[in-house]
Design a protein around this motif. Sequence first.
Motif, PDB file in Angstrom:
ATOM      1  N   ASN A 308       0.817  -1.219   0.000  1.00  0.00           N
ATOM      2  CA  ASN A 308       0.000   0.000   0.000  1.00  0.00           C
ATOM      3  C   ASN A 308       0.846   1.263   0.000  1.00  0.00           C
ATOM      4  O   ASN A 308       0.600   2.200  -0.758  1.00  0.00           O
ATOM      5  N   ALA A 309       1.841   1.269   0.878  1.00  0.00           N
ATOM      6  CA  ALA A 309       2.682   2.461   0.974  1.00  0.00           C
ATOM      7  C   ALA A 309       3.485   2.672  -0.309  1.00  0.00           C
ATOM      8  O   ALA A 309       3.573   3.789  -0.828  1.00  0.00           O
ATOM      9  N   SER A 310       4.070   1.586  -0.827  1.00  0.00           N
ATOM     10  CA  SER A 310       4.852   1.683  -2.061  1.00  0.00           C
ATOM     11  C   SER A 310       3.968   2.075  -3.234  1.00  0.00           C
ATOM     12  O   SER A 310       4.361   2.897  -4.070  1.00  0.00           O
ATOM     13  N   TYR A 311       2.794   1.493  -3.290  1.00  0.00           N
ATOM     14  CA  TYR A 311       1.868   1.792  -4.384  1.00  0.00           C
ATOM     15  C   TYR A 311       1.495   3.265  -4.387  1.00  0.00           C
ATOM     16  O   TYR A 311       1.486   3.921  -5.428  1.00  0.00           O
ATOM     17  N   GLU A 312       1.203   3.795  -3.215  1.00  0.00           N
ATOM     18  CA  GLU A 312       0.805   5.198  -3.123  1.00  0.00           C
ATOM     19  C   GLU A 312       1.949   6.124  -3.518  1.00  0.00           C
ATOM     20  O   GLU A 312       1.741   7.122  -4.207  1.00  0.00           O
ATOM     21  N   ILE A 313       3.159   5.784  -3.102  1.00  0.00           N
ATOM     22  CA  ILE A 313       4.320   6.604  -3.461  1.00  0.00           C
ATOM     23  C   ILE A 313       4.534   6.602  -4.974  1.00  0.00           C
ATOM     24  O   ILE A 313       4.729   7.647  -5.599  1.00  0.00           O
ATOM     25  N   LEU A 314       4.505   5.404  -5.560  1.00  0.00           N
ATOM     26  CA  LEU A 314       4.691   5.297  -7.005  1.00  0.00           C
ATOM     27  C   LEU A 314       3.571   5.997  -7.765  1.00  0.00           C
ATOM     28  O   LEU A 314       3.814   6.640  -8.792  1.00  0.00           O
ATOM     29  N   GLN A 315       2.350   5.892  -7.258  1.00  0.00           N
ATOM     30  CA  GLN A 315       1.240   6.538  -7.909  1.00  0.00           C
ATOM     31  C   GLN A 315       1.385   8.045  -7.929  1.00  0.00           C
ATOM     32  O   GLN A 315       1.140   8.716  -8.934  1.00  0.00           O
ATOM     33  N   LYS A 316       1.816   8.589  -6.801  1.00  0.00           N
ATOM     34  CA  LYS A 316       2.017  10.041  -6.719  1.00  0.00           C
ATOM     35  C   LYS A 316       3.125  10.502  -7.661  1.00  0.00           C
ATOM     36  O   LYS A 316       3.047  11.564  -8.279  1.00  0.00           O
ATOM     37  N   LEU A 317       4.179   9.676  -7.767  1.00  0.00           N
ATOM     38  CA  LEU A 317       5.281  10.030  -8.668  1.00  0.00           C
ATOM     39  C   LEU A 317       4.843  10.027 -10.120  1.00  0.00           C
ATOM     40  O   LEU A 317       5.215  10.922 -10.900  1.00  0.00           O
ATOM     41  N   LEU A 318       4.045   9.028 -10.500  1.00  0.00           N
ATOM     42  CA  LEU A 318       3.612   8.904 -11.895  1.00  0.00           C
ATOM     43  C   LEU A 318       2.498   9.879 -12.267  1.00  0.00           C
ATOM     44  O   LEU A 318       2.377  10.274 -13.429  1.00  0.00           O
ATOM     45  N   TYR A 319       1.679  10.249 -11.291  1.00  0.00           N
ATOM     46  CA  TYR A 319       0.553  11.134 -11.593  1.00  0.00           C
ATOM     47  C   TYR A 319       0.847  12.602 -11.279  1.00  0.00           C
ATOM     48  O   TYR A 319       0.001  13.454 -11.481  1.00  0.00           O
ATOM     49  N   SER A 320       2.030  12.880 -10.747  1.00  0.00           N
ATOM     50  CA  SER A 320       2.355  14.278 -10.427  1.00  0.00           C
ATOM     51  C   SER A 320       2.737  15.057 -11.687  1.00  0.00           C
ATOM     52  O   SER A 320       3.145  14.474 -12.680  1.00  0.00           O
TER      53      SER A 320
END
Length: 320
Positions: A308-320
């Motif tokens: 969950n934590a890794s997914y959220e971090i990666l998601q923020k990086l890709l969608y920023s």
Amino acid sequence: MDLSIVGQEHSSGLPPSLGVVLPADKSAVSMPDSLSTSQAPPVATLTDDGREFVCGWGAAFINITVTFPMNKLMFRQMLHGISTANAVGQLKKEGLKNLYRGILPPLCQKTISTSIMFGMFDQYGKLLRYYHPQLSDGATMALAATLAGCTEALLCPFERIQTLLQDKKFHGQYRNSLHITQELWKFGVREYYRGMVSILLRNGPSNILFFGLRTKIKERLPNPGTAWWGHILTDFVSGAFLGAFISTVMYPVNVIKSHQQCQVGGSFQTMRQTFWDVYYTRGSRFSRLFSGAHVNYTRALVSWGIINASYEILQKLLYS
């Protein structure tokens, strides 16, 4: 089992749309009369395609490399019904060189599986909202989660190979993943999919619980405010407790699946037959079907917290 996204939530609890299943030209598909322009999901550009899949893959890769030894410990208890101390003793006796024996199949299977879990859940959800807007949010979520779980089940051969590699009775028989793949081929394609029904019955309900409850659990945790570490912590905590709950509920199904997949050749047993075999083998005590469940619970806490934590971090990086 093997089982949160908070940055871009929707009221339905579905992940952000990627647009991979919708045509770029809206005129190519006739839109139902009941679906107004304001209700139609936004059509993303092709440059957005694949982000949910990438996030799921990356999160699973981090998770597997960290939790594999713990998962191997749990597997030994699940298969043989032994105590934690005995399982640890087995791993110590086998040595460090065998500690990560069998990691390649789960690394391939779990990274692809988690990628499919998040990515296809998004895609199926978007398809359902586009073509069947009359479905409720709950029905859309449940159906999309079930379909994503069925798609994940196509990776059954990876779980099959992992199970054989982790069982000590096969250490002298099979050298590596490729060797097992070649040996199973002698029995036909069906042999790769031993335990498939158990996997289907595990994946569907697990995905429904995960995608249905993750947002609700997140909303009930204290507000982290603007602190970046606070959001990572809440993502970890919400994913950890949800994953631990789901994996514990589904633990007996995994026990049945493991016993089915530890057989090479011969007849295919049903889940019912396997359940009674394991039940009688373990002294006719249902509680012994949960041997290793406490290790599984601990592993799931760490595993799904990391995902969950890794997914959220990666998601923020890709969608920023």
